[in-house]
Scaffold this motif. Structure first.
Motif, PDB file in Angstrom:
ATOM      1  N   PRO A 345       0.836  -1.209   0.000  1.00 23.95           N
ATOM      2  CA  PRO A 345       0.000   0.000   0.000  1.00 23.95           C
ATOM      3  C   PRO A 345       0.866   1.253   0.000  1.00 23.95           C
ATOM      4  O   PRO A 345       1.966   1.266   0.560  1.00 23.95           O
ATOM      5  N   GLN A 346       0.359   2.319  -0.607  1.00 18.90           N
ATOM      6  CA  GLN A 346       1.134   3.541  -0.750  1.00 18.90           C
ATOM      7  C   GLN A 346       1.565   4.107   0.599  1.00 18.90           C
ATOM      8  O   GLN A 346       2.708   4.559   0.758  1.00 18.90           O
ATOM      9  N   LYS A 347       0.679   4.084   1.603  1.00 16.67           N
ATOM     10  CA  LYS A 347       1.033   4.647   2.905  1.00 16.67           C
ATOM     11  C   LYS A 347       2.127   3.839   3.572  1.00 16.67           C
ATOM     12  O   LYS A 347       2.998   4.390   4.251  1.00 16.67           O
ATOM     13  N   LEU A 348       2.128   2.521   3.378  1.00 16.08           N
ATOM     14  CA  LEU A 348       3.180   1.690   3.953  1.00 16.08           C
ATOM     15  C   LEU A 348       4.518   1.989   3.284  1.00 16.08           C
ATOM     16  O   LEU A 348       5.551   2.074   3.956  1.00 16.08           O
ATOM     17  N   ARG A 349       4.505   2.170   1.957  1.00 12.50           N
ATOM     18  CA  ARG A 349       5.734   2.537   1.246  1.00 12.50           C
ATOM     19  C   ARG A 349       6.273   3.859   1.776  1.00 12.50           C
ATOM     20  O   ARG A 349       7.477   4.017   1.983  1.00 12.50           O
ATOM     21  N   ALA A 350       5.367   4.819   1.983  1.00 13.18           N
ATOM     22  CA  ALA A 350       5.790   6.142   2.440  1.00 13.18           C
ATOM     23  C   ALA A 350       6.368   6.092   3.846  1.00 13.18           C
ATOM     24  O   ALA A 350       7.247   6.896   4.182  1.00 13.18           O
ATOM     25  N   ARG A 351       5.884   5.167   4.688  1.00 13.27           N
ATOM     26  CA  ARG A 351       6.435   5.047   6.037  1.00 13.27           C
ATOM     27  C   ARG A 351       7.830   4.432   6.017  1.00 13.27           C
ATOM     28  O   ARG A 351       8.633   4.688   6.905  1.00 13.27           O
ATOM     29  N   ARG A 352       8.117   3.646   4.993  1.00 13.38           N
ATOM     30  CA  ARG A 352       9.422   2.977   4.937  1.00 13.38           C
ATOM     31  C   ARG A 352      10.488   3.781   4.200  1.00 13.38           C
ATOM     32  O   ARG A 352      11.677   3.650   4.494  1.00 13.38           O
ATOM     33  N   ILE A 353      10.058   4.581   3.215  1.00  9.74           N
ATOM     34  CA  ILE A 353      11.027   5.273   2.373  1.00  9.74           C
ATOM     35  C   ILE A 353      10.552   6.696   2.116  1.00  9.74           C
ATOM     36  O   ILE A 353       9.396   6.910   1.757  1.00  9.74           O
ATOM     37  N   GLN A 354      11.451   7.668   2.347  1.00  8.78           N
ATOM     38  CA  GLN A 354      11.092   9.078   2.225  1.00  8.78           C
ATOM     39  C   GLN A 354      12.150   9.831   1.426  1.00  8.78           C
ATOM     40  O   GLN A 354      13.350   9.527   1.509  1.00  8.78           O
ATOM     41  N   PRO A 355      11.741  10.829   0.651  1.00  6.83           N
ATOM     42  CA  PRO A 355      12.701  11.610  -0.142  1.00  6.83           C
ATOM     43  C   PRO A 355      13.143  12.894   0.561  1.00  6.83           C
ATOM     44  O   PRO A 355      12.416  13.472   1.368  1.00  6.83           O
ATOM     45  N   VAL A 356      14.352  13.339   0.225  1.00 11.47           N
ATOM     46  CA  VAL A 356      14.826  14.687   0.542  1.00 11.47           C
ATOM     47  C   VAL A 356      15.270  15.287  -0.781  1.00 11.47           C
ATOM     48  O   VAL A 356      16.228  14.813  -1.391  1.00 11.47           O
ATOM     49  N   PHE A 357      14.546  16.315  -1.245  1.00 11.68           N
ATOM     50  CA  PHE A 357      14.784  16.844  -2.582  1.00 11.68           C
ATOM     51  C   PHE A 357      15.880  17.903  -2.595  1.00 11.68           C
ATOM     52  O   PHE A 357      16.272  18.442  -1.559  1.00 11.68           O
ATOM     53  N   GLN A 358      16.339  18.227  -3.812  1.00  8.35           N
ATOM     54  CA  GLN A 358      17.435  19.171  -4.004  1.00  8.35           C
ATOM     55  C   GLN A 358      17.062  20.577  -3.566  1.00  8.35           C
ATOM     56  O   GLN A 358      17.846  21.251  -2.903  1.00  8.35           O
ATOM     57  N   ASP A 359      15.873  21.025  -3.935  1.00 12.27           N
ATOM     58  CA  ASP A 359      15.466  22.410  -3.694  1.00 12.27           C
ATOM     59  C   ASP A 359      14.408  22.440  -2.599  1.00 12.27           C
ATOM     60  O   ASP A 359      13.224  22.239  -2.872  1.00 12.27           O
ATOM     61  N   PRO A 360      14.799  22.715  -1.355  1.00 13.23           N
ATOM     62  CA  PRO A 360      13.805  22.700  -0.281  1.00 13.23           C
ATOM     63  C   PRO A 360      12.754  23.781  -0.424  1.00 13.23           C
ATOM     64  O   PRO A 360      11.610  23.606  -0.031  1.00 13.23           O
ATOM     65  N   PHE A 361      13.130  24.918  -1.022  1.00 17.01           N
ATOM     66  CA  PHE A 361      12.151  25.991  -1.177  1.00 17.01           C
ATOM     67  C   PHE A 361      11.062  25.581  -2.159  1.00 17.01           C
ATOM     68  O   PHE A 361       9.895  25.953  -2.007  1.00 17.01           O
TER      69      PHE A 361
END
Length: 526
Positions: A345-361
């Protein structure tokens, strides 16, 4: 503090320059001379006044700015406002912002020429073709009919250089022109600018926070802090024997290689098997499908940091989007903890793996407070009540080194480094096992970059996190990654422990990336 490198061929003289915006005294009485045929690098952290100085030279002051100076003029007395676009030209940091997306490259180049030189459209187009060819844009005449989005980042930056040269200026101001480029493209552009300076006798003011870039391009250096120039001198002397403690602190902040940790035999928390991605042709007339990724396989162990490096367009970000679940592969599969990601399920994937993007703004809602930004993933992924979520937001801010008062601020009120810390805190809110970091430090100056890298290293140790770290900065990769994958044209071409890969690269692409790393003179420091 004064830097004078006056040459007989002409100069821009700046004496006692002040820039005030409201109550902020952004530039505080600086002096320097920008001479023909030489490059002066203006170095300092974000907020030091570098860009405000450049804008004052161009007469492009922001609304409400008050600019005063004892002298701010070319050698013949011409003011920057009267020389802008003709004798003084500027190369901006972000070409997708500086170029108008709804006009062709040819339209924009020709508009500059005709605005300042008059003449026919035919003459303007011929000048545009000549310069595009000179700066290394292939098929120059064909490119005139293309739009900015149809070109790569390096090609767009070359277009900006050509645009700056359309009216044969005496001086160029380059504001962080290579920050977003991969290492090999960066070196090519730096060498191009140096060649153009020597060919046309240009005086160049080069603004950057990258000391390796300074070593490659500059004749002289001026170091700025809090709106003041604190040290000046010839490039080699300033970088090898700095006199001011602030200059020394910038050099000491450069990332240093860290011995990698072996994770042999550990069960993978994330794995990819034979990934491929083909994008269908765009437009009503069809075209050729584009293959962005071919047969990419990797594994990531618990507590491991896996680096992914390569030139722009090699497939790094496509691979990252597939690993996060933001894109689906055309071939192959991704497994999280041995389970096919497509079955989770999408929510389970999101709990296991999270992104940190290049441009925080760009990835943080500018109208929300930091508290609201961090509260959202807590509401989605935890069972905490309102009171507990408020307390957890403050804990997350503390974990990433931000004060509690930051909770009530909006992203606009924070510095670039603070915004990146918020982005990391947001990723941690779901308590993931894995972080996918896509160029998380590329837009940060060296001291803030060092702080963010130390924060990430600490979080990996304390939380036993695994991390995929995508970067074009090989020095940063050596400072944080245990293992590195090198990509080229959508394929993984080499993989090894970080120290072994950089000590003895086996693939030509890896060697080319290593050769493009910029070093400080005489120190071997990257």
């Amino acid at each position: 503090m004064t830097l004078d490198t006056t040459a007989a061929a002409g100069a821009i003289t700046v004496r006692d320059l002040h820039v005030r915006i409201g109550e902020v005294h952004a530039v505080r009485g600086i002096d320097f001379t920008l001479s023909a045929g030489r490059t002066l690098a203006l170095v300092g952290e974000s907020g030091s006044g570098k860009s405000m100085t450049a804008l004052a030279l161009m007469g492009l002051n922001p609304p409400g700015a008050r600019v005063t100076a004892e002298r701010l003029a070319l050698d013949d007395g011409t003011t920057p406002q009267n020389a802008r676009g003709d004798r003084i030209a500027m190369i901006f940091q972000e070409p997708m912002t500086a170029l108008n997306p709804v006009f062709t490259i040819g339209d924009q180049l020709c508009a500059v020429y005709r605005r300042h030189r008059g003449g026919s459209m035919r003459a303007a187009r011929e000048r545009a073709v000549e310069l595009l060819d000179r700066v290394g844009v292939p098929s120059a005449r064909t490119r005139l009919g293309q739009y900015p989005h149809m070109m790569s980042g390096g090609q767009r930056q070359r277009v900006l250089i050509a645009m700056a040269l359309m009216c044969e200026p005496d001086f160029l101001i380059a504001d962080e022109p290579t920050t977003a480029l991969d290492v090999t493209t960066q070196v090519k552009l730096l060498d191009l600018l140096a060649g153009l300076r020597d060919e046309f006798g240009l005086g160049m003011l080069f603004i950057t926070h990258d000391l390796g870039v300074v070593a490659r391009i500059a004749d002289d250096v001026a170091v700025m802090k809090h709106g003041e120039i604190v040290e000046t001198g010839p490039c080699a002397r300033v970088l090898t024997a700095p006199e001011h403690s602030y200059t020394r602190s910038l050099i000491d902040s450069l990332p240093q290689p860290v011995p990698p940790t072996a994770h042999d035999g550990a069960a993978p928390v994330l794995s990819a098997h034979g990934l491929g991605r083909v994008y269908p042709p765009r437009g009503m007339f069809g075209g050729t499908p584009f293959r962005a990724l071919t047969d990419a396989s990797l594994s990531l162990s618990k507590g491991e940091v896996l680096g992914i490096v390569g030139e722009s367009g090699c497939g790094k970000s496509t691979l990252a989007r597939i690993l996060i679940g933001l894109d689906r592969p055309t071939e192959g599969r991704v497994e999280l903890g041995g389970e096919d990601m497509r079955n989770l399920p999408q929510k389970l994937r999101a709990r296991r793996i999270q992104p940190v993007f290049q441009d925080p703004f760009g990835s943080l809602n500018p109208s929300w407070t930091i508290r609201r930004i961090l509260d959202l993933p807590l509401r989605l992924h935890t069972q905490l009540d309102t009171s507990a979520r408020k307390a957890r937001v403050l804990e997350l801010l503390k974990d990433v080194g931000l004060p509690e008062r930051a909770a009530e601020a909006t992203p606009r009120a924070l510095s670039g480094g603070q915004r990146q810390r918020v982005a990391i805190a947001r990723a941690l809110a779901a308590e993931p096992q894995i972080l996918i970091c896509d160029e998380p430090t590329s837009a940060l100056d060296v001291s803030v970059q060092a702080q963010v890298l130390e924060l990430l290293r600490g979080l990996i140790r304390e939380r036993d996190l695994s991390m995929v770290f995508i970067s074009h900065d090989l020095a940063v990769v050596q400072a944080i990654c245990d293992r590195v994958i090198v990509m080229d044209l959508g394929r993984i071409v080499e993989e090894s422990a970080t120290d072994r890969l950089f000590a003895a690269p086996r693939h030509a692409r890896t060697q080319a990336l290593k050769d493009a790393v910029l070093e400080l003179p005489d120190t071997g420091t990257t």
